[in-house]
Motif scaffolding. Structure first.
Motif, PDB file in Angstrom:
ATOM      1  N   ILE A 227       0.802  -1.161   0.049  1.00  0.00           N
ATOM      2  CA  ILE A 227       0.136  -0.157  -0.023  1.00  0.00           C
ATOM      3  C   ILE A 227       1.007   1.244  -0.038  1.00  0.00           C
ATOM      4  CG2 ILE A 227      -1.692   1.312   1.377  1.00  0.00           C
ATOM      5  CD1 ILE A 227      -2.835  -1.432   2.250  1.00  0.00           C
ATOM      6  N   GLN A 228       2.017   1.184   0.890  1.00  0.00           N
ATOM      7  CA  GLN A 228       2.700   2.363   1.032  1.00  0.00           C
ATOM      8  C   GLN A 228       3.519   2.800  -0.559  1.00  0.00           C
ATOM      9  OE1 GLN A 228       5.304   0.886   4.163  1.00  0.00           O
ATOM     10  NE2 GLN A 228       4.402   2.480   5.615  1.00  0.00           N
ATOM     11  N   GLU A 229       3.569   1.597  -1.321  1.00  0.00           N
ATOM     12  CA  GLU A 229       4.337   1.888  -2.453  1.00  0.00           C
ATOM     13  C   GLU A 229       3.323   2.404  -3.764  1.00  0.00           C
ATOM     14  OE1 GLU A 229       6.289  -1.922  -3.349  1.00  0.00           O
ATOM     15  OE2 GLU A 229       7.883  -1.648  -1.768  1.00  0.00           O
ATOM     16  N   GLN A 230       2.078   2.124  -3.320  1.00  0.00           N
ATOM     17  CA  GLN A 230       1.026   2.562  -4.421  1.00  0.00           C
ATOM     18  C   GLN A 230       0.919   3.958  -4.497  1.00  0.00           C
ATOM     19  OE1 GLN A 230      -0.336  -0.038  -6.591  1.00  0.00           O
ATOM     20  NE2 GLN A 230       1.472  -0.744  -5.507  1.00  0.00           N
ATOM     21  N   ASN A 231       0.897   4.602  -5.744  1.00  0.00           N
ATOM     22  CA  ASN A 231       0.575   5.994  -5.993  1.00  0.00           C
ATOM     23  C   ASN A 231      -0.766   6.275  -5.668  1.00  0.00           C
ATOM     24  OD1 ASN A 231       3.235   6.714  -6.701  1.00  0.00           O
ATOM     25  ND2 ASN A 231       2.785   6.102  -8.924  1.00  0.00           N
ATOM     26  N   GLY A 232      -1.201   7.141  -4.895  1.00  0.00           N
ATOM     27  CA  GLY A 232      -2.679   7.211  -4.590  1.00  0.00           C
ATOM     28  C   GLY A 232      -3.353   6.569  -3.691  1.00  0.00           C
ATOM     29  N   THR A 239      -6.861  16.078   9.098  1.00  0.00           N
ATOM     30  CA  THR A 239      -6.281  14.815  10.232  1.00  0.00           C
ATOM     31  C   THR A 239      -6.803  13.528   9.687  1.00  0.00           C
ATOM     32  OG1 THR A 239      -8.139  15.222  11.585  1.00  0.00           O
ATOM     33  CG2 THR A 239      -5.898  16.731  12.158  1.00  0.00           C
ATOM     34  N   ALA A 240      -7.496  13.380   8.878  1.00  0.00           N
ATOM     35  CA  ALA A 240      -8.384  12.156   8.146  1.00  0.00           C
ATOM     36  C   ALA A 240      -7.569  11.562   7.063  1.00  0.00           C
ATOM     37  CB  ALA A 240      -9.795  12.444   7.892  1.00  0.00           C
ATOM     38  N   TYR A 241      -7.347  10.064   6.937  1.00  0.00           N
ATOM     39  CA  TYR A 241      -6.649   9.531   6.258  1.00  0.00           C
ATOM     40  C   TYR A 241      -7.614   8.374   5.501  1.00  0.00           C
ATOM     41  CZ  TYR A 241      -2.369  11.694   7.853  1.00  0.00           C
ATOM     42  OH  TYR A 241      -1.263  12.383   8.140  1.00  0.00           O
ATOM     43  N   THR A 242      -7.218   8.059   4.394  1.00  0.00           N
ATOM     44  CA  THR A 242      -8.092   7.144   3.643  1.00  0.00           C
ATOM     45  C   THR A 242      -7.137   6.079   2.943  1.00  0.00           C
ATOM     46  OG1 THR A 242     -10.002   8.607   3.320  1.00  0.00           O
ATOM     47  CG2 THR A 242      -9.765   6.644   1.850  1.00  0.00           C
ATOM     48  N   ILE A 243      -7.155   4.964   2.717  1.00  0.00           N
ATOM     49  CA  ILE A 243      -6.706   3.856   2.037  1.00  0.00           C
ATOM     50  C   ILE A 243      -7.586   3.148   1.088  1.00  0.00           C
ATOM     51  CG2 ILE A 243      -5.310   1.640   2.046  1.00  0.00           C
ATOM     52  CD1 ILE A 243      -4.404   2.228   5.006  1.00  0.00           C
ATOM     53  N   ARG A 244      -7.091   3.398   0.026  1.00  0.00           N
ATOM     54  CA  ARG A 244      -8.155   2.842  -0.998  1.00  0.00           C
ATOM     55  C   ARG A 244      -7.267   1.727  -2.079  1.00  0.00           C
ATOM     56  NH1 ARG A 244      -9.334   8.188  -1.564  1.00  0.00           N
ATOM     57  NH2 ARG A 244     -11.978   8.262  -1.157  1.00  0.00           N
ATOM     58  N   ILE A 245      -7.933   0.332  -1.882  1.00  0.00           N
ATOM     59  CA  ILE A 245      -7.132  -0.689  -2.610  1.00  0.00           C
ATOM     60  C   ILE A 245      -7.959  -1.304  -3.803  1.00  0.00           C
ATOM     61  CG2 ILE A 245      -6.111  -2.959  -2.455  1.00  0.00           C
ATOM     62  CD1 ILE A 245      -5.877  -2.298   0.610  1.00  0.00           C
ATOM     63  N   GLY A 246      -7.772  -1.312  -5.036  1.00  0.00           N
ATOM     64  CA  GLY A 246      -8.452  -1.697  -6.181  1.00  0.00           C
ATOM     65  C   GLY A 246      -8.293  -3.214  -6.084  1.00  0.00           C
ATOM     66  N   GLN A 247      -9.405  -3.898  -6.499  1.00  0.00           N
ATOM     67  CA  GLN A 247      -9.407  -5.264  -6.691  1.00  0.00           C
ATOM     68  C   GLN A 247      -8.243  -5.864  -7.650  1.00  0.00           C
ATOM     69  OE1 GLN A 247     -13.314  -6.321  -7.531  1.00  0.00           O
ATOM     70  NE2 GLN A 247     -12.876  -6.664  -9.670  1.00  0.00           N
TER      71      GLN A 247
END
Length: 359
Positions: A227-232, A239-247
């Motif tokens: 996840i850290q290596e993914q752009n975007g 102060t809010a963060y969002t993680i998005r992972i495409g299938q």
């Protein structure tokens, strides 16, 4: 598991499938009816294993409780000794004996006597403190042991209830299976299918299912780095963060982690996650969802809602066993140490995790 045995097991499974579909051709049980019988038969096998696991856990807890009771008795005997000593110390302070000792020190006639008396005073006070501390430690040990006994008692009661429930399920399922087998028109053929399925499942099936779960659990350990290596992959608003992972990204990640996922893929839908694949004659489908958990630590936990192996749905006992044995979740604090997950959701093709700063 050697290759020769795997090929033999695969042959058994193929024979099982052919027999399953051929029975209907002779006017006997339809494939759907036969599959239902086999599914119930497999559930009986798995629930029996759950009963065995419960029985083993009960024995472990019984032994643990016996040991705790012995410890508690020894601790109670020790605390009586410490209680008398601690009481003597407290009384000495209450009656002013230690004050008199201090006055003796302060009343020393020479500097040399003062230092000598003060050293004695420190030794006595230090011993007093050691006695009181030891008493406090013993008392705390008793409290902790008593708490553990209460916990094991509660767990034993829960296990007893669960055991009775599982035994009732097996009896009910066995009654249904016996009735359906008798009405099938060819009980001997159906019984043979059930026996073959049991052999195949216990010698190949469960190991193949665990193989996928083990590979998934291992891959999830490396998900934070991915996840850290993914752009975007991580976005922020205040102060809010969002993680998005495409299938598609997740499936590519899994295939890079282990070749077993070449024919296995995740699919994200509205509040539902499906993972399925097929290799040779082995089919596996997992359906579940993620939740945010805060105990024992903040994490995104995966829950298996449905598990289907070769078109046969496995019971809830198997799902719980696999959830307990394999950790398919991930931990946001391995991505950003100063945040915690507050919400997780899935929509078409996307998994989204909401994060907030952890104070």
């Amino acid at each position: 598991m050697n290759r020769r045995y795997s090929i033999s097991a695969l042959f058994i499974f193929t024979l099982l499938f052919v027999q399953l579909t051929s029975t209907y051709a002779f006017g006997e049980a339809s494939p759907e009816e036969t599959r239902e019988i086999l599914q119930k038969s497999l559930s009986i096998v798995e629930i029996d294993h759950e009963i065995e696991r419960i029985a083993v856990r009960q024995k472990e807890l019984d032994l643990q409780q016996q040991e705790l009771q012995i410890q508690l008795k020894e601790q109670e005997e020790q605390i009586h000794i410490q209680q008398d000593r601690a009481g003597a110390v407290v009384r000495s302070y209450y009656t002013g004996e230690r004050d008199n000792l201090l006055m003796t020190v302060l009343g020393a006639r020479s500097l040399k006597d003062l230092f000598i008396l003060y050293d004695y005073y420190q030794i006595i006070i230090g011993r007093d403190q050691a006695v009181l501390t030891k008493y406090q430690d013993r008392y705390q040990s008793i409290q902790e042991t008593s708490s553990k006994i209460s916990q094991t008692t509660t767990e034993l009661d829960e296990l007893k209830t669960n055991l009775e429930s599982q035994r009732e399920r097996v009896v009910a399922l066995q009654k249904e299976v016996d009735g359906q087998v008798s009405a099938s028109g060819n009980p001997a053929a159906i019984q043979k299918l059930m026996d073959e399925l049991t052999i195949y499942w216990e010698n190949v099936g469960i190991y193949e299912v665990k193989r996928y779960f083990r590979a998934l659990a291992a891959a999830m350990q490396n998900l934070p780095e991915f996840i850290q290596e993914q752009n975007g992959g991580i976005s922020t608003t205040g102060t809010a963060y969002t993680i998005r992972i495409g299938q598609d990204d997740l499936n590519q990640f899994l295939r890079e982690q282990n070749p077993i996922f070449e024919d296995f893929a995740f699919q994200f839908d509205e509040d539902r996650i499906t993972a399925s694949g097929q290799r040779d004659q082995l089919q596996l489908s997992i359906e579940g969802h993620y939740t945010v958990e805060n105990e024992p630590q903040n994490s995104i936990r995966f829950h298996v809602d449905k598990l289907v192996f070769n078109q046969l749905e496995l019971p809830d006992t198997t799902r719980r066993m696999l959830e307990k044995e394999f950790d398919l979740g991930f931990y946001p604090q391995k991505i950003l140490s100063f945040v915690k997950a507050t919400d997780v959701s899935t929509s078409k093709g996307v998994l989204e995790v909401k994060l907030a700063i952890s104070f």
